[in-house]
Scaffold this active site. Sequence first.
Site, PDB file in Angstrom:
ATOM      1  N   HIS A   6      -3.511  -5.123   0.215  1.00  0.00           N
ATOM      2  CA  HIS A   6      -3.700  -5.580   1.119  1.00  0.00           C
ATOM      3  C   HIS A   6      -3.841  -6.905   1.412  1.00  0.00           C
ATOM      4  CE1 HIS A   6      -3.147  -1.844   3.873  1.00  0.00           C
ATOM      5  NE2 HIS A   6      -3.555  -1.895   2.982  1.00  0.00           N
ATOM      6  N   CYS A  46       1.099  -1.221   0.117  1.00  0.00           N
ATOM      7  CA  CYS A  46      -0.501   0.024  -0.152  1.00  0.00           C
ATOM      8  C   CYS A  46       0.562   1.186   0.238  1.00  0.00           C
ATOM      9  CB  CYS A  46      -0.981   0.114   1.278  1.00  0.00           C
ATOM     10  SG  CYS A  46      -2.271   1.244   0.901  1.00  0.00           S
ATOM     11  N   GLU A  56      -2.807  -8.827   3.489  1.00  0.00           N
ATOM     12  CA  GLU A  56      -2.845  -9.681   4.260  1.00  0.00           C
ATOM     13  C   GLU A  56      -4.718 -10.096   4.931  1.00  0.00           C
ATOM     14  OE1 GLU A  56      -3.658  -5.680   5.168  1.00  0.00           O
ATOM     15  OE2 GLU A  56      -2.140  -6.710   4.340  1.00  0.00           O
TER      16      GLU A  56
END
Length: 368
Positions: free
Chosen positions: A344, A258, A346
């Site tokens: 993202h 990001c 995660e």
Amino acid sequence: MKYQKRQKAIILLADGTIFYGKAVGNKQGTAFGEVCFNTGMTGYQEIFTDPSYFGQLMVTTNAHIGNYGTNSDEIESDSVKIAGLICKNFSYDYSRDDADKSLEDFLNENNLLAISDVDTRALVSYIRDNGAMNAVISTDVDNIEDLKKQLSEVPNMEGLELASKVSTKEPYFFGDENATYKVSALDIGIKKNILRNIAKRDVYIKVFPYNSTFSDLESFNPDGYFLSNGPGDPEPLVDAQNVAKEIIKRDLPLFGICLGHQVIALANGVSTYKMHNGHRGINHPVKNIKTGKGEITSQNHGFAVKREEAEAHTDLEITHVHLNDNTVAGLAMKSKNCFSVQYHPEASPGPHDSEYLFDQFIENIKNK
């Protein structure tokens, strides 16, 4: 239902447009920030505590917020990071066995102003058409002109450095000190679930403040380096860009997510720009150019890398693209051990289609 006589509240946009709602609970006050929206149907607690949202008024497009309460294990930082909450229906009661408390109590503990009973479909449609902009939410509904004056003094997100507001003040460790690999992470707004995903791959992490130097990160004698997500405009982050340049110059394993992805682009002389309304949600389609496979991804960013500059760069290749608008979603250097993604992997909240990127980072460390 609680709070039958809740106070009136407004959303005043920078262009003078007003939307109406009611204060959540007994909370009164005023909050400023850039208004943006997230299309996720779940994960509101993780969104509210994500440092990347610092300084933003969050509009949730899911009609019901608060219905499953909050859990202390589901935070992405040490506190709520959004500037304020705007929603349609706020649930004061919750129905999840492992919830610690109601969302109302959670927000009150963090002193966050929230307003509900807003026509969020109309508000989101307006933002889509007119772009993300500064706004104010307030229960001070009789002083519109004063609110306009205060709002005019709020700095725009473009050019705004916010990493210093959310970064750790002192270095700290995460994971098992006896792990096989070590990684130095630059915290420009890091999420806890990123640390969990790296650590569970047999990695011990030392997290450094946003303004740390390459020498600081190198002192941990790491096997790899990581640049985190975070809020604000990447261009003012000159220290972080210099760190990236030093890592790249030495051809050390580097992974960015990001804001970290944008910093890596800037370190390579590729510009970034503020998007019309950004990507924020957990169902964004991305194509992996190398494999041809699609991924459903979690995204949260208001800035992006200029595609034409990335395409023209002799040592960069675009590895992933966003299928809705063809913006750059991933980069890799052809001659260096460096790659990054705009989204993202995660998740938290979101799908796990992209977790392989953490494995790729570890493979890059092994093969350095």
